[in-house]
Design an enzyme around this catalytic site. Structure first.
Site, PDB file in Angstrom:
ATOM      1  N   TYR A 145       1.045  -1.766   0.011  1.00 42.66           N
ATOM      2  CA  TYR A 145       0.184   0.128   0.287  1.00 42.66           C
ATOM      3  C   TYR A 145       0.605   1.516  -0.211  1.00 42.66           C
ATOM      4  O   TYR A 145       1.550   1.538   1.057  1.00 42.66           O
ATOM      5  CB  TYR A 145      -0.664   0.262   1.562  1.00 42.66           C
ATOM      6  N   ASP A 238       9.551   2.489  -0.086  1.00 39.74           N
ATOM      7  CA  ASP A 238       8.021   3.302   1.014  1.00 39.74           C
ATOM      8  C   ASP A 238       8.342   3.192   2.908  1.00 39.74           C
ATOM      9  O   ASP A 238       7.770   1.836   2.432  1.00 39.74           O
ATOM     10  CB  ASP A 238       6.933   3.265   0.150  1.00 39.74           C
ATOM     11  N   LYS A 266       4.127   9.033   8.955  1.00 40.91           N
ATOM     12  CA  LYS A 266       3.518   8.205  10.320  1.00 40.91           C
ATOM     13  C   LYS A 266       4.525   8.793  11.600  1.00 40.91           C
ATOM     14  O   LYS A 266       4.582  10.000  11.890  1.00 40.91           O
ATOM     15  CB  LYS A 266       3.748   6.872  10.250  1.00 40.91           C
TER      16      LYS A 266
HETATM   17  C1  LIG Z   1       0.158   4.357   5.506  1.00 44.27           C
HETATM   18  C2  LIG Z   1       1.010   4.563   4.855  1.00 44.27           C
HETATM   19  C3  LIG Z   1       0.658   5.584   3.463  1.00 44.27           C
HETATM   20  C4  LIG Z   1       0.521   6.549   3.413  1.00 44.27           C
HETATM   21  O1  LIG Z   1       0.131   7.302   4.062  1.00 44.27           O
HETATM   22  P1  LIG Z   1      -0.952   8.336   4.306  1.00 44.27           P
HETATM   23  O2  LIG Z   1       0.031   9.605   5.491  1.00 44.27           O
HETATM   24  O3  LIG Z   1      -2.224   7.683   5.320  1.00 44.27           O
HETATM   25  O4  LIG Z   1      -1.345   8.921   2.901  1.00 44.27           O
HETATM   26  C5  LIG Z   1       1.405   5.016   2.452  1.00 44.27           C
HETATM   27  N1  LIG Z   1       2.850   4.232   2.743  1.00 44.27           N
HETATM   28  C6  LIG Z   1       2.339   3.193   3.168  1.00 44.27           C
HETATM   29  C7  LIG Z   1       3.950   1.793   3.680  1.00 44.27           C
HETATM   30  C8  LIG Z   1       1.479   2.721   4.457  1.00 44.27           C
HETATM   31  O5  LIG Z   1       1.578   2.810   5.489  1.00 44.27           O
END
Ligand SMILES: *Cc1c(COP(=O)(O)O)cnc(C)c1O
Length: 424
Positions: A145, A238, A266
């Site tokens: 994701y 990511d 995060k």
């Molecule tokens: C949470 C998440 C996102 C998206 O971040 P948001 O601040 O919710 O838009 C992208 N990549 C990973 C791996 C994530 O866990």
């Protein structure tokens, strides 16, 4: 019992004014077949709902709260920043300090562009990779994701490397067509995809945690680096979840593999909205106004979020990671022990954990999707009713924090044993 009359009443009202009663889908708890719990407050590892029920919280806002809820340093930093004004639309010292701190910690990052969400940072990464390479195709992994960007909401069909099909109505076929989805931990599929297509970037969560935690197999991240180099594509990690969590410099430090671009979020915002794209100066300077690739944000580098992020990172020293690793290990060991001979797998890495209801170790999305989600749901409801707030989906990770105590682990393991017995 989890939840109660006030949660039910708020949910009833919420359903009239918020789609599904929530502002982000997993909060609705539909995956475990129950209504959401509305939160009143939290401190440390304890969450209290609007009916006064207390829980040991292993979700911790889905990753940002590595120090636990309402950490005094974070509250003080946010309060001080807010007293000076909440947003200026002009640069501040805090942004420079946070960027310096991140560049110091994360091996491959020399420069940062901040955004308000991980979704935006992922969108910017894709745009920049395409601009730099002059190519369009993006290789991503099934079950990974990267936020709700159109082109990244693509899933695999069958086959080794399939052309992406949109995973949501409203995503143009053309947006998903440039996304090639391959199975995680399958180096052959990655090599085939970069041979067959003009690939701008290989985009990976180096420790995928959005299909549950599915660590990379031995040497897999190195193979991604090699495939990207051979194809002249960028390697984008990511690290929105793994960054500042699995190690001080994230998964790239743990694995010793340097990506070209890194997406952070995060923990970076310490519980306020902040994310970033980082990388080598030569790449990042393609972004406006240094370069020609457009990217912007009204609240990007917001002073409150930057203050919360800096206060959080400053607590994350070597000792903190040793404690986080010990807490995670104790939780994983305890859960494995009470799972006993049941068809359950506990995957864990510092600050991350998943309990898969599967007879076999999970190595990819196919394995994760084959888990017994009914059994997970029943077990998770059992945990909630015993005051343990675990992620209400088989496909989300637990987020141990520095606020979790030995007692929290013991409470959780005892509740898990009862919930297993009940579910059987
Ligand atoms: C949470 C998440 C996102 C998206 O971040 P948001 O601040 O919710 O838009 C992208 N990549 C990973 C791996 C994530 O866990």
């Amino acid at each position: 019992m989890a939840g109660g009359a006030r949660s039910r009443e708020l949910y009833r009202r919420a359903l009239r004014v918020l789609p599904g009663g929530v502002n982000s889908p997993v909060r609705a708890m539909r995956a475990i077949g129950r209504d959401p719990v509305f939160v009143e407050r939290a401190a440390g590892s304890e969450l209290v709902d609007v009916d006064g029920n207390a829980y040991v919280d292993w979700v911790c806002s889905w990753g940002p709260l590595i120090l636990g809820h309402a950490h005094p340093d974070v509250l003080a930093a946010v309060g001080e920043a807010a007293a000076r004004g909440t947003s200026f639309g002009a640069p501040t010292a805090g942004e420079v300090e946070l960027a310096e701190e991140v560049a110091h910690r994360v091996p491959s990052v020399e420069m940062l562009r901040m955004t308000s969400s991980g979704t935006e940072a992922a969108m910017t990464a894709v745009r920049l990779a395409r601009a730099v390479t002059g190519r369009e195709a993006i290789v991503k992994f099934a079950g990974a994701y990267h936020g709700h960007v159109d082109g990244l909401l693509a899933e695999a069909g069958s086959g080794l490397a399939t052309q992406g099909i949109p995973a949501s109505p409203g995503v143009p076929a053309a947006a998903a067509a440039a996304t090639i989805v391959v199975p995680w931990n399958d180096a052959g599929a990655v090599a085939a995809a970069v041979d067959e297509h003009e690939v701008a970037a290989i985009l990976a969560e180096p420790y995928p945690a959005n299909m549950g935690l599915v660590p990379p197999g031995e040497g897999f991240l190195e193979q991604l680096r090699a495939s990207a180099d051979r194809a002249g594509a960028l390697l984008v990690f990511d690290e929105v979840i793994s960054g500042f969590r699995v190690a001080p410099g994230g998964a790239q430090e743990l694995a010793g593999v340097a990506p070209d671009l890194t997406i952070l979020g995060k923990v970076l915002g310490g519980g306020l909205p902040a994310a970033a794209l980082g990388g080598r100066r030569a790449l990042l300077e393609r972004l406006a106004p240094a370069g020609d690739v457009y990217q912007a944000g009204t609240l990007s580098g917001n002073p409150l979020a930057v203050a919360a992020g800096l206060a959080t990172l400053r607590r994350l020293d070597e000792d903190a990671y040793a404690r986080l690793a010990a807490t995670t290990r104790a939780l994983a060991d305890g859960l494995r022990e009470v799972a006993g001979e049941r068809p359950v797998q506990v995957a864990a890495e510092t600050g991350l954990l998943t309990v898969f209801f599967s007879a076999d170790p999970v190595r990819d999305w196919t394995g994760a999707a084959a888990c017994d989600r009914e059994a997970y749901g029943a077990w998770c409801r059992g945990l909630l009713d015993r005051g343990v707030y675990a992620p209400p989906s088989q496909f989300e990770a637990w987020f141990p924090s520095l606020a979790h105590t030995t007692e929290d682990v013991e409470t959780t393991v005892a509740a898990a044993a009862e919930a297993f017995a009940e579910a059987a």
